[in-house]
Write a protein that holds these residues in place. Sequence first.
Motif, PDB file in Angstrom:
ATOM      1  N   ARG A 136      -3.405  -3.534   7.469  1.00  0.00           N
ATOM      2  CA  ARG A 136      -3.089  -2.804   6.233  1.00  0.00           C
ATOM      3  C   ARG A 136      -2.575  -1.410   6.555  1.00  0.00           C
ATOM      4  N   GLN A 137      -3.261  -0.712   7.484  1.00  0.00           N
ATOM      5  CA  GLN A 137      -2.850   0.636   7.852  1.00  0.00           C
ATOM      6  C   GLN A 137      -1.530   0.627   8.600  1.00  0.00           C
ATOM      7  N   GLN A 138      -1.343  -0.360   9.471  1.00  0.00           N
ATOM      8  CA  GLN A 138      -0.099  -0.439  10.233  1.00  0.00           C
ATOM      9  C   GLN A 138       1.102  -0.652   9.310  1.00  0.00           C
ATOM     10  N   ILE A 139       0.927  -1.504   8.315  1.00  0.00           N
ATOM     11  CA  ILE A 139       2.012  -1.758   7.369  1.00  0.00           C
ATOM     12  C   ILE A 139       2.294  -0.508   6.538  1.00  0.00           C
TER      13      ILE A 139
ATOM     14  N   PHE B 112      11.234  -3.570  -4.214  1.00  0.00           N
ATOM     15  CA  PHE B 112      10.909  -4.688  -3.332  1.00  0.00           C
ATOM     16  C   PHE B 112       9.605  -5.311  -3.803  1.00  0.00           C
ATOM     17  N   THR B 113       9.323  -6.505  -3.324  1.00  0.00           N
ATOM     18  CA  THR B 113       8.117  -7.215  -3.723  1.00  0.00           C
ATOM     19  C   THR B 113       7.175  -7.367  -2.533  1.00  0.00           C
ATOM     20  N   VAL B 114       5.953  -7.725  -2.837  1.00  0.00           N
ATOM     21  CA  VAL B 114       4.971  -7.996  -1.782  1.00  0.00           C
ATOM     22  C   VAL B 114       5.474  -9.116  -0.884  1.00  0.00           C
ATOM     23  N   LYS B 115       6.054 -10.144  -1.499  1.00  0.00           N
ATOM     24  CA  LYS B 115       6.546 -11.293  -0.737  1.00  0.00           C
ATOM     25  C   LYS B 115       7.641 -10.877   0.239  1.00  0.00           C
ATOM     26  N   GLU B 116       8.546 -10.009  -0.184  1.00  0.00           N
ATOM     27  CA  GLU B 116       9.642  -9.569   0.694  1.00  0.00           C
ATOM     28  C   GLU B 116       9.109  -8.799   1.893  1.00  0.00           C
ATOM     29  N   ILE B 117       8.147  -7.920   1.653  1.00  0.00           N
ATOM     30  CA  ILE B 117       7.589  -7.141   2.762  1.00  0.00           C
ATOM     31  C   ILE B 117       6.775  -8.028   3.683  1.00  0.00           C
ATOM     32  N   ALA B 118       6.012  -8.977   3.119  1.00  0.00           N
ATOM     33  CA  ALA B 118       5.213  -9.887   3.936  1.00  0.00           C
ATOM     34  C   ALA B 118       6.114 -10.719   4.848  1.00  0.00           C
ATOM     35  N   GLU B 119       7.244 -11.182   4.312  1.00  0.00           N
ATOM     36  CA  GLU B 119       8.186 -11.959   5.123  1.00  0.00           C
ATOM     37  C   GLU B 119       8.852 -11.093   6.183  1.00  0.00           C
ATOM     38  N   GLN B 120       9.154  -9.849   5.827  1.00  0.00           N
ATOM     39  CA  GLN B 120       9.794  -8.939   6.779  1.00  0.00           C
ATOM     40  C   GLN B 120       8.915  -8.697   7.991  1.00  0.00           C
ATOM     41  N   TYR B 121       7.607  -8.540   7.759  1.00  0.00           N
ATOM     42  CA  TYR B 121       6.685  -8.242   8.865  1.00  0.00           C
ATOM     43  C   TYR B 121       5.969  -9.478   9.393  1.00  0.00           C
TER      44      TYR B 121
ATOM     45  N   ARG C 201      -0.104  -6.143   0.142  1.00  0.00           N
ATOM     46  CA  ARG C 201      -0.431  -5.644  -1.198  1.00  0.00           C
ATOM     47  C   ARG C 201      -1.348  -4.431  -1.105  1.00  0.00           C
ATOM     48  N   GLU C 202      -2.342  -4.499  -0.235  1.00  0.00           N
ATOM     49  CA  GLU C 202      -3.269  -3.383  -0.072  1.00  0.00           C
ATOM     50  C   GLU C 202      -2.548  -2.138   0.446  1.00  0.00           C
ATOM     51  N   ALA C 203      -1.617  -2.320   1.395  1.00  0.00           N
ATOM     52  CA  ALA C 203      -0.855  -1.189   1.939  1.00  0.00           C
ATOM     53  C   ALA C 203       0.015  -0.561   0.860  1.00  0.00           C
ATOM     54  N   LEU C 204       0.639  -1.386   0.028  1.00  0.00           N
ATOM     55  CA  LEU C 204       1.496  -0.869  -1.028  1.00  0.00           C
ATOM     56  C   LEU C 204       0.689  -0.127  -2.090  1.00  0.00           C
ATOM     57  N   VAL C 205      -0.502  -0.622  -2.376  1.00  0.00           N
ATOM     58  CA  VAL C 205      -1.380   0.084  -3.309  1.00  0.00           C
ATOM     59  C   VAL C 205      -1.769   1.442  -2.732  1.00  0.00           C
ATOM     60  N   ASP C 206      -2.057   1.485  -1.434  1.00  0.00           N
ATOM     61  CA  ASP C 206      -2.402   2.758  -0.785  1.00  0.00           C
ATOM     62  C   ASP C 206      -1.249   3.756  -0.896  1.00  0.00           C
ATOM     63  N   LEU C 207      -0.038   3.308  -0.642  1.00  0.00           N
ATOM     64  CA  LEU C 207       1.128   4.194  -0.715  1.00  0.00           C
ATOM     65  C   LEU C 207       1.406   4.627  -2.148  1.00  0.00           C
ATOM     66  N   SER C 208       1.096   3.765  -3.100  1.00  0.00           N
ATOM     67  CA  SER C 208       1.234   4.151  -4.504  1.00  0.00           C
ATOM     68  C   SER C 208       0.249   5.256  -4.850  1.00  0.00           C
ATOM     69  N   ALA C 209      -0.980   5.148  -4.321  1.00  0.00           N
ATOM     70  CA  ALA C 209      -1.997   6.172  -4.570  1.00  0.00           C
ATOM     71  C   ALA C 209      -1.601   7.507  -3.954  1.00  0.00           C
ATOM     72  N   GLN C 210      -0.794   7.463  -2.888  1.00  0.00           N
ATOM     73  CA  GLN C 210      -0.330   8.687  -2.242  1.00  0.00           C
ATOM     74  C   GLN C 210       0.894   9.279  -2.936  1.00  0.00           C
ATOM     75  N   GLY C 211       1.407   8.585  -3.931  1.00  0.00           N
ATOM     76  CA  GLY C 211       2.556   9.089  -4.670  1.00  0.00           C
ATOM     77  C   GLY C 211       3.891   8.733  -4.073  1.00  0.00           C
ATOM     78  N   LEU C 212       3.921   7.818  -3.095  1.00  0.00           N
ATOM     79  CA  LEU C 212       5.185   7.459  -2.450  1.00  0.00           C
ATOM     80  C   LEU C 212       5.873   6.285  -3.127  1.00  0.00           C
ATOM     81  N   LEU C 213       5.087   5.429  -3.768  1.00  0.00           N
ATOM     82  CA  LEU C 213       5.634   4.253  -4.437  1.00  0.00           C
ATOM     83  C   LEU C 213       5.173   4.216  -5.888  1.00  0.00           C
ATOM     84  N   ASP C 214       5.939   3.502  -6.702  1.00  0.00           N
ATOM     85  CA  ASP C 214       5.550   3.207  -8.075  1.00  0.00           C
ATOM     86  C   ASP C 214       5.330   1.704  -8.175  1.00  0.00           C
ATOM     87  N   ALA C 215       4.252   1.317  -8.831  1.00  0.00           N
ATOM     88  CA  ALA C 215       3.959  -0.100  -9.014  1.00  0.00           C
ATOM     89  C   ALA C 215       4.429  -0.550 -10.389  1.00  0.00           C
TER      90      ALA C 215
END
Length: 233
Positions: A16-19, A38-47, A55-69
């Motif tokens: 989660r942290q690495q992503i 982008f979607t969770v599925k697209e990022i999961a396939e990319q990595y 999903r957990e990594a994207l939620v973390d980045l949203s909490a940091q203000g970098l992404l919007d959900a």
Amino acid sequence: MPASSGNGAVTRSTLRQQIADALRDEVLAGRLQPGQEFTVKEIAEQYGVSATPVREALVDLSAQGLLDADQHRGFRVHEYSVDDFRGMIEARGLVIEGMFLALTEGRPNAVRPDDPRSAAVVAGVRRRGEEAQRAAAAGDLSVLIGYDLRFWRELGACFGNPYLADFLNRLRLQTWVCAVQHLRRLTDLRGELWAGHTQLVDALIDRDNDAARAIIAAYNAHSLTLIERLAAG
């Protein structure tokens, strides 16, 4: 209930942290642009990983203000305006002023620059500042961002208040995310980037808060002028 080693949870947490780190680097490098979706599925396939740590990594980045959900469309890179940048600079200055007060008031947990026991800590922060200055002089934005974030994170920890340090780190990350969309348009950044890291450390070592405040004021003014000029086209 059977005993659990917890290794699965640790592995997922690490992934989660690495992503999250990888996606944050993509945003800072300008490869993920403001507003890009982008979607969770697209990022999961990319990595090549499962959806859960993504999903957990994207939620973390949203909490940091970098992404919007977006419940229906996935996630997108947050778009910061110049007004947002002005607000960040103001907030950043207030947090740093609070840190300076820790030295003035002699807060027990604060590193004392004149204390020999703190010499190694201060020297480490200064080395980080030297690397940041070299990157700034060379116009190497990616290297500068890495060292700059580490410099301020380590410097913030010296002031004895982890909450202020964490908040400052979040603000600095957001200001960089906002700034890179403009800075990446320049083909040559030499002479454009602030490089006063070691001067700030030296002022703090000398316990010259007036000089430190002047350095920060000049830094903030430089940042605002640069981004406003670039944003205006």
